[in-house]
Scaffold this motif. Structure first.
Motif, PDB file in Angstrom:
ATOM      1  N   LEU A  19      23.219  70.923  17.235  1.00  9.23           N
ATOM      2  CA  LEU A  19      23.423  71.919  16.184  1.00  9.23           C
ATOM      3  C   LEU A  19      23.466  71.251  14.817  1.00  9.23           C
ATOM      4  N   ALA A  20      23.082  71.973  13.794  1.00 13.55           N
ATOM      5  CA  ALA A  20      23.185  71.467  12.429  1.00 13.55           C
ATOM      6  C   ALA A  20      24.620  71.008  12.152  1.00 13.55           C
ATOM      7  N   GLY A  21      24.733  69.854  11.503  1.00 15.07           N
ATOM      8  CA  GLY A  21      26.038  69.273  11.248  1.00 15.07           C
ATOM      9  C   GLY A  21      26.490  68.289  12.308  1.00 15.07           C
ATOM     10  N   GLY A  22      25.777  68.261  13.421  1.00 15.57           N
ATOM     11  CA  GLY A  22      26.122  67.364  14.514  1.00 15.57           C
ATOM     12  C   GLY A  22      25.575  65.962  14.330  1.00 15.57           C
ATOM     13  N   SER A  23      25.779  65.136  15.364  1.00 20.45           N
ATOM     14  CA  SER A  23      25.388  63.726  15.303  1.00 20.45           C
ATOM     15  C   SER A  23      24.623  63.333  16.560  1.00 20.45           C
ATOM     16  N   LEU A  24      23.774  62.355  16.398  1.00 18.44           N
ATOM     17  CA  LEU A  24      23.096  61.707  17.511  1.00 18.44           C
ATOM     18  C   LEU A  24      22.992  60.226  17.209  1.00 18.44           C
ATOM     19  N   ARG A  25      22.936  59.427  18.270  1.00 17.13           N
ATOM     20  CA  ARG A  25      22.707  57.993  18.115  1.00 17.13           C
ATOM     21  C   ARG A  25      21.476  57.617  18.907  1.00 17.13           C
ATOM     22  N   LEU A  26      20.446  57.174  18.205  1.00 13.83           N
ATOM     23  CA  LEU A  26      19.230  56.729  18.856  1.00 13.83           C
ATOM     24  C   LEU A  26      19.318  55.228  19.133  1.00 13.83           C
ATOM     25  N   SER A  27      18.744  54.814  20.248  1.00 14.63           N
ATOM     26  CA  SER A  27      18.651  53.408  20.594  1.00 14.63           C
ATOM     27  C   SER A  27      17.190  53.041  20.785  1.00 14.63           C
ATOM     28  N   CYS A  28      16.880  51.797  20.495  1.00 16.26           N
ATOM     29  CA  CYS A  28      15.537  51.269  20.698  1.00 16.26           C
ATOM     30  C   CYS A  28      15.680  49.914  21.376  1.00 16.26           C
ATOM     31  N   ALA A  29      15.319  49.868  22.647  1.00 15.89           N
ATOM     32  CA  ALA A  29      15.438  48.640  23.423  1.00 15.89           C
ATOM     33  C   ALA A  29      14.101  47.914  23.460  1.00 15.89           C
ATOM     34  N   ALA A  30      14.133  46.625  23.153  1.00 12.78           N
ATOM     35  CA  ALA A  30      12.918  45.815  23.133  1.00 12.78           C
ATOM     36  C   ALA A  30      12.846  44.940  24.373  1.00 12.78           C
ATOM     37  N   SER A  31      11.628  44.709  24.841  1.00 12.46           N
ATOM     38  CA  SER A  31      11.388  43.779  25.937  1.00 12.46           C
ATOM     39  C   SER A  31      10.084  43.060  25.672  1.00 12.46           C
ATOM     40  N   GLY A  32       9.943  41.895  26.290  1.00 10.45           N
ATOM     41  CA  GLY A  32       8.718  41.128  26.134  1.00 10.45           C
ATOM     42  C   GLY A  32       8.747  40.136  24.993  1.00 10.45           C
ATOM     43  N   ARG A  33       9.492  40.401  23.957  1.00 11.07           N
ATOM     44  CA  ARG A  33       9.646  39.504  22.825  1.00 11.07           C
ATOM     45  C   ARG A  33      11.102  39.565  22.370  1.00 11.07           C
ATOM     46  N   ASN A  34      11.534  38.507  21.676  1.00  5.51           N
ATOM     47  CA  ASN A  34      12.888  38.493  21.149  1.00  5.51           C
ATOM     48  C   ASN A  34      12.928  39.251  19.832  1.00  5.51           C
ATOM     49  N   LEU A  35      13.696  40.301  19.812  1.00  2.00           N
ATOM     50  CA  LEU A  35      13.756  41.184  18.662  1.00  2.00           C
ATOM     51  C   LEU A  35      14.301  40.484  17.413  1.00  2.00           C
ATOM     52  N   ARG A  36      14.997  39.370  17.582  1.00  7.40           N
ATOM     53  CA  ARG A  36      15.642  38.713  16.445  1.00  7.40           C
ATOM     54  C   ARG A  36      14.648  38.183  15.428  1.00  7.40           C
ATOM     55  N   ASN A  37      13.383  38.082  15.805  1.00  8.95           N
ATOM     56  CA  ASN A  37      12.364  37.564  14.898  1.00  8.95           C
ATOM     57  C   ASN A  37      11.665  38.642  14.082  1.00  8.95           C
ATOM     58  N   TYR A  38      12.061  39.896  14.283  1.00 10.80           N
ATOM     59  CA  TYR A  38      11.361  41.020  13.697  1.00 10.80           C
ATOM     60  C   TYR A  38      12.267  41.839  12.787  1.00 10.80           C
ATOM     61  N   ALA A  39      11.720  42.215  11.639  1.00 13.44           N
ATOM     62  CA  ALA A  39      12.328  43.312  10.891  1.00 13.44           C
ATOM     63  C   ALA A  39      12.051  44.587  11.676  1.00 13.44           C
ATOM     64  N   MET A  40      12.970  45.516  11.623  1.00 13.40           N
ATOM     65  CA  MET A  40      12.845  46.719  12.433  1.00 13.40           C
ATOM     66  C   MET A  40      12.922  47.960  11.556  1.00 13.40           C
ATOM     67  N   GLY A  41      12.309  49.011  12.030  1.00 13.41           N
ATOM     68  CA  GLY A  41      12.328  50.261  11.265  1.00 13.41           C
ATOM     69  C   GLY A  41      12.348  51.470  12.169  1.00 13.41           C
ATOM     70  N   TRP A  42      12.799  52.576  11.624  1.00 14.88           N
ATOM     71  CA  TRP A  42      12.714  53.881  12.268  1.00 14.88           C
ATOM     72  C   TRP A  42      11.843  54.779  11.386  1.00 14.88           C
ATOM     73  N   PHE A  43      10.943  55.477  12.022  1.00 18.19           N
ATOM     74  CA  PHE A  43      10.087  56.455  11.368  1.00 18.19           C
ATOM     75  C   PHE A  43      10.218  57.773  12.117  1.00 18.19           C
ATOM     76  N   ARG A  44       9.745  58.836  11.504  1.00 21.17           N
ATOM     77  CA  ARG A  44       9.757  60.125  12.196  1.00 21.17           C
ATOM     78  C   ARG A  44       8.519  60.923  11.826  1.00 21.17           C
TER      79      ARG A  44
END
Length: 127
Positions: A13-38
């Motif tokens: 509902l409007a006013g509510g909250s969600l938490r999105l997660s993005c799990a990486a595999s195959g490469r170490n995420l620490r070497n990458y800048a990360m972004g969210w798009f929609r």
């Protein structure tokens, strides 16, 4: 090859909250800048939030500033997007993306600079 898998989307509902997660595999995420798009139906994919390789710098689209927070846990190879005070106009498919070339403290809001993309997770906000 890096694989990114988003989760945490849903109907809220409007006013509510969600938490999105993005799990990486195959490469170490620490070497990458990360972004969210929609991407909403009939619209271009747009930048939402970005975080630097070292996690010390973040950037947000004006439309989500003060409501969304991007974070990363390199030990878990995961990036998060906490979304509060959701509005119907936030309804879209949300994608996470990884950018190898943007290093250090920099973030990127440029879609073409990102190298890997997830399949997306649907977020629907009802009024």
């Amino acid at each position: 090859q890096m694989r990114l898998v988003e989760s945490g989307g849903g109907l809220v509902l409007a006013g509510g909250s969600l938490r999105l997660s993005c799990a990486a595999s195959g490469r170490n995420l620490r070497n990458y800048a990360m972004g969210w798009f929609r991407q909403a139906p009939g619209k271009e994919r747009e930048f939402v939030a970005g975080i630097s390789v070292n996690g010390g710098n973040t950037d947000y689209a004006d439309s989500v500033k003060g409501r969304f927070t991007i974070s990363r846990d390199n030990a878990k190879n995961t990036v998060y997007l906490q979304m509060n005070s959701l509005k119907p106009e936030d309804t879209a498919v949300y994608y996470c993306a990884a950018d190898l070339a943007t290093a250090g403290w920099r973030t990127s809001s440029i879609r073409d600079e990102y190298d890997y993309w997830g399949q997306g997770t649907q977020v629907t906000v009802s009024s």
